[in-house]
Design a protein around this motif. Sequence first.
Motif, PDB file in Angstrom:
ATOM      1  N   ALA A   1       0.398  21.160  23.215  1.00 50.76           N
ATOM      2  CA  ALA A   1      -0.103  19.865  23.687  1.00 50.76           C
ATOM      3  C   ALA A   1      -1.408  19.526  22.981  1.00 50.76           C
ATOM      4  O   ALA A   1      -2.418  20.216  23.148  1.00 50.76           O
ATOM      5  CB  ALA A   1      -0.310  19.921  25.200  1.00 50.76           C
ATOM      6  N   ASP A   2      -1.381  18.512  22.149  1.00 51.80           N
ATOM      7  CA  ASP A   2      -2.550  18.062  21.402  1.00 51.80           C
ATOM      8  C   ASP A   2      -2.195  16.679  20.840  1.00 51.80           C
ATOM      9  O   ASP A   2      -1.319  16.579  19.975  1.00 51.80           O
ATOM     10  CB  ASP A   2      -2.857  19.063  20.274  1.00 51.80           C
ATOM     11  N   PRO A   3      -2.849  15.631  21.350  1.00 53.46           N
ATOM     12  CA  PRO A   3      -2.471  14.273  20.963  1.00 53.46           C
ATOM     13  C   PRO A   3      -2.538  14.039  19.439  1.00 53.46           C
ATOM     14  O   PRO A   3      -1.675  13.356  18.882  1.00 53.46           O
ATOM     15  CB  PRO A   3      -3.476  13.381  21.687  1.00 53.46           C
ATOM     16  N   ALA A   4      -3.543  14.619  18.781  1.00 56.55           N
ATOM     17  CA  ALA A   4      -3.686  14.381  17.336  1.00 56.55           C
ATOM     18  C   ALA A   4      -2.530  15.041  16.574  1.00 56.55           C
ATOM     19  O   ALA A   4      -1.991  14.482  15.611  1.00 56.55           O
ATOM     20  CB  ALA A   4      -5.032  14.914  16.847  1.00 56.55           C
ATOM     21  N   LEU A   5      -2.135  16.226  17.044  1.00 55.95           N
ATOM     22  CA  LEU A   5      -1.029  16.948  16.403  1.00 55.95           C
ATOM     23  C   LEU A   5       0.293  16.191  16.646  1.00 55.95           C
ATOM     24  O   LEU A   5       1.130  16.066  15.745  1.00 55.95           O
ATOM     25  CB  LEU A   5      -0.950  18.356  16.985  1.00 55.95           C
ATOM     26  N   ALA A   6       0.438  15.676  17.879  1.00 56.05           N
ATOM     27  CA  ALA A   6       1.649  14.918  18.230  1.00 56.05           C
ATOM     28  C   ALA A   6       1.770  13.680  17.345  1.00 56.05           C
ATOM     29  O   ALA A   6       2.851  13.320  16.887  1.00 56.05           O
ATOM     30  CB  ALA A   6       1.605  14.520  19.700  1.00 56.05           C
ATOM     31  N   ARG A   7       0.631  13.072  17.052  1.00 54.14           N
ATOM     32  CA  ARG A   7       0.647  11.873  16.215  1.00 54.14           C
ATOM     33  C   ARG A   7       1.018  12.222  14.776  1.00 54.14           C
ATOM     34  O   ARG A   7       1.820  11.534  14.133  1.00 54.14           O
ATOM     35  CB  ARG A   7      -0.745  11.243  16.272  1.00 54.14           C
ATOM     36  N   LEU A   8       0.442  13.318  14.286  1.00 55.34           N
ATOM     37  CA  LEU A   8       0.759  13.758  12.916  1.00 55.34           C
ATOM     38  C   LEU A   8       2.258  14.082  12.801  1.00 55.34           C
ATOM     39  O   LEU A   8       2.917  13.721  11.821  1.00 55.34           O
ATOM     40  CB  LEU A   8      -0.106  14.981  12.583  1.00 55.34           C
ATOM     41  N   ALA A   9       2.789  14.741  13.849  1.00 56.12           N
ATOM     42  CA  ALA A   9       4.218  15.090  13.847  1.00 56.12           C
ATOM     43  C   ALA A   9       5.080  13.827  13.893  1.00 56.12           C
ATOM     44  O   ALA A   9       6.093  13.732  13.201  1.00 56.12           O
ATOM     45  CB  ALA A   9       4.537  16.002  15.034  1.00 56.12           C
ATOM     46  N   ALA A  10       4.659  12.830  14.698  1.00 54.56           N
ATOM     47  CA  ALA A  10       5.439  11.580  14.798  1.00 54.56           C
ATOM     48  C   ALA A  10       5.387  10.808  13.489  1.00 54.56           C
ATOM     49  O   ALA A  10       6.374  10.199  13.081  1.00 54.56           O
ATOM     50  CB  ALA A  10       4.903  10.728  15.939  1.00 54.56           C
ATOM     51  N   GLU A  11       4.227  10.842  12.814  1.00 52.08           N
ATOM     52  CA  GLU A  11       4.120  10.153  11.527  1.00 52.08           C
ATOM     53  C   GLU A  11       5.066  10.766  10.506  1.00 52.08           C
ATOM     54  O   GLU A  11       5.608  10.088   9.657  1.00 52.08           O
ATOM     55  CB  GLU A  11       2.677  10.202  11.007  1.00 52.08           C
ATOM     56  N   HIS A  12       5.256  12.075  10.593  1.00 53.85           N
ATOM     57  CA  HIS A  12       6.114  12.743   9.608  1.00 53.85           C
ATOM     58  C   HIS A  12       7.586  12.722  10.013  1.00 53.85           C
ATOM     59  O   HIS A  12       8.452  12.455   9.187  1.00 53.85           O
ATOM     60  CB  HIS A  12       5.655  14.185   9.385  1.00 53.85           C
ATOM     61  N   PHE A  13       7.853  13.009  11.281  1.00 53.66           N
ATOM     62  CA  PHE A  13       9.258  13.166  11.705  1.00 53.66           C
ATOM     63  C   PHE A  13       9.815  11.935  12.413  1.00 53.66           C
ATOM     64  O   PHE A  13      10.948  11.960  12.869  1.00 53.66           O
ATOM     65  CB  PHE A  13       9.411  14.424  12.568  1.00 53.66           C
ATOM     66  N   GLY A  14       9.015  10.861  12.483  1.00 54.49           N
ATOM     67  CA  GLY A  14       9.519   9.608  13.036  1.00 54.49           C
ATOM     68  C   GLY A  14       9.094   9.418  14.475  1.00 54.49           C
ATOM     69  O   GLY A  14       9.022  10.384  15.243  1.00 54.49           O
ATOM     70  N   VAL A  15       8.847   8.164  14.825  1.00 49.55           N
ATOM     71  CA  VAL A  15       8.300   7.893  16.168  1.00 49.55           C
ATOM     72  C   VAL A  15       9.356   8.053  17.261  1.00 49.55           C
ATOM     73  O   VAL A  15       8.996   8.211  18.433  1.00 49.55           O
ATOM     74  CB  VAL A  15       7.635   6.490  16.261  1.00 49.55           C
ATOM     75  N   THR A  16      10.644   8.012  16.918  1.00 54.17           N
ATOM     76  CA  THR A  16      11.654   8.157  17.973  1.00 54.17           C
ATOM     77  C   THR A  16      12.232   9.575  18.042  1.00 54.17           C
ATOM     78  O   THR A  16      13.083   9.855  18.881  1.00 54.17           O
ATOM     79  CB  THR A  16      12.814   7.149  17.776  1.00 54.17           C
TER      80      THR A  16
ATOM     81  N   VAL B   1       1.592  13.301   2.323  1.00 54.39           N
ATOM     82  CA  VAL B   1       0.833  12.381   1.459  1.00 54.39           C
ATOM     83  C   VAL B   1      -0.400  11.926   2.217  1.00 54.39           C
ATOM     84  O   VAL B   1      -0.308  11.512   3.374  1.00 54.39           O
ATOM     85  CB  VAL B   1       1.668  11.126   1.088  1.00 54.39           C
ATOM     86  N   SER B   2      -1.547  12.041   1.578  1.00 54.34           N
ATOM     87  CA  SER B   2      -2.781  11.578   2.197  1.00 54.34           C
ATOM     88  C   SER B   2      -3.720  11.112   1.098  1.00 54.34           C
ATOM     89  O   SER B   2      -3.969  11.849   0.150  1.00 54.34           O
ATOM     90  CB  SER B   2      -3.398  12.719   3.000  1.00 54.34           C
TER      91      SER B   2
ATOM     92  N   PRO C   1       0.835  -1.221   0.000  1.00 52.05           N
ATOM     93  CA  PRO C   1       0.000   0.000   0.000  1.00 52.05           C
ATOM     94  C   PRO C   1       0.869   1.270   0.000  1.00 52.05           C
ATOM     95  O   PRO C   1       1.919   1.304   0.630  1.00 52.05           O
ATOM     96  CB  PRO C   1      -0.801  -0.108   1.296  1.00 52.05           C
ATOM     97  N   ARG C   2       0.387   2.283  -0.711  1.00 53.27           N
ATOM     98  CA  ARG C   2       1.118   3.566  -0.772  1.00 53.27           C
ATOM     99  C   ARG C   2       1.416   4.140   0.618  1.00 53.27           C
ATOM    100  O   ARG C   2       2.541   4.580   0.870  1.00 53.27           O
ATOM    101  CB  ARG C   2       0.310   4.588  -1.600  1.00 53.27           C
ATOM    102  N   PRO C   3       0.439   4.117   1.560  1.00 57.01           N
ATOM    103  CA  PRO C   3       0.756   4.667   2.884  1.00 57.01           C
ATOM    104  C   PRO C   3       1.915   3.920   3.559  1.00 57.01           C
ATOM    105  O   PRO C   3       2.676   4.514   4.323  1.00 57.01           O
ATOM    106  CB  PRO C   3      -0.546   4.489   3.671  1.00 57.01           C
ATOM    107  N   ALA C   4       2.052   2.609   3.267  1.00 60.90           N
ATOM    108  CA  ALA C   4       3.148   1.838   3.875  1.00 60.90           C
ATOM    109  C   ALA C   4       4.487   2.301   3.298  1.00 60.90           C
ATOM    110  O   ALA C   4       5.473   2.456   4.024  1.00 60.90           O
ATOM    111  CB  ALA C   4       2.944   0.349   3.622  1.00 60.90           C
ATOM    112  N   LEU C   5       4.503   2.549   1.989  1.00 60.95           N
ATOM    113  CA  LEU C   5       5.732   3.052   1.361  1.00 60.95           C
ATOM    114  C   LEU C   5       6.141   4.384   2.003  1.00 60.95           C
ATOM    115  O   LEU C   5       7.299   4.601   2.373  1.00 60.95           O
ATOM    116  CB  LEU C   5       5.485   3.252  -0.150  1.00 60.95           C
TER     117      LEU C   5
END
Length: 259
Positions: free
Chosen positions: A100-115, A172-173, A72-76
């Motif tokens: 502080a906003d969990p949804a924003l934190a998740r979007l940032a982690a998806e883009h800049f990496g979970v670690t 990408v969305s 899937p494209r999202p996996a790539l």
Amino acid sequence: MSEPKPDPDTLEALRAEINSLDDAMHDLLMRRAEVVHRLSASQAKPAGTVLRPGREAAILRRLLARHAGPLPRPALVRLWRELFASSVAQQGNFSVALPADPALARLAAEHFGVTTPQRQHPSLGAALAALGHREASIAVLPWPRESDNAAEEWWTRFDAQHLSVIARLPFVSDREPPLEAAVIGLHPADPSGRDATLLRVEMPGEPSRSALAAHCGAGRVLIMRRGPGFTRALVETLETPPAGATILGRYAIPERGTK
Ligand SMILES: O=C(O)C(=O)C[C@]1(C(=O)O)C=C[C@@H](O)C=C1
């Protein structure tokens, strides 16, 4: 009667094939990290920030254009986002400031990496101040919306002399994203080949939305606010900004929709 052919798709055979592909990919990942190390050590890269959002966008667009098959494209995109995060981390300290906003934190982690380290701040202003004080490499803020209240309206008081909007997330969305974010950096982004400019424009009186858009070379008026005797607007344009507009930043146009 001829002998039946051995089945190449036994569990054992398929797992052996996966093992050898994993080894090949692992070898390539280690080689890629070596090249990033050489790039960082060579000083071939102009001074400034390690993060090159335009280059990352161009790589992802190129890979998405050649993508085929059941992955899937999202996996790539996820795989390469983590790869970029690891090569940014390889080149120096990198961290994210955000309200502080969990949804924003998740979007940032998806883009800049979970670690990648994230620091949450009590307000948008505090996150921007942390960036200004070099306590973080970038700030991630909610993308401005017409319904924002005055406290949320960071674009009206954005310090465009020292800060720059360098990305619009998600890059990408496959569907309309429920939440978008602006990435703010201390340096302008490198060009990706297909970029938009974000402008703050002020015009006297009460011009219409279309008059504002036309003033900005067929720009898209994202937000319009009437003040006493003037109108202020946030505009995204692909054209050269008009004289007098404040350039808040320039970033890769996000890839939206399935291909
Ligand atoms: O091209 C660079 O400048 C790199 O540092 C390499 C790389 C990558 O992994 O491809 C890593 C981080 C940048 O944001 C862009 C690209």
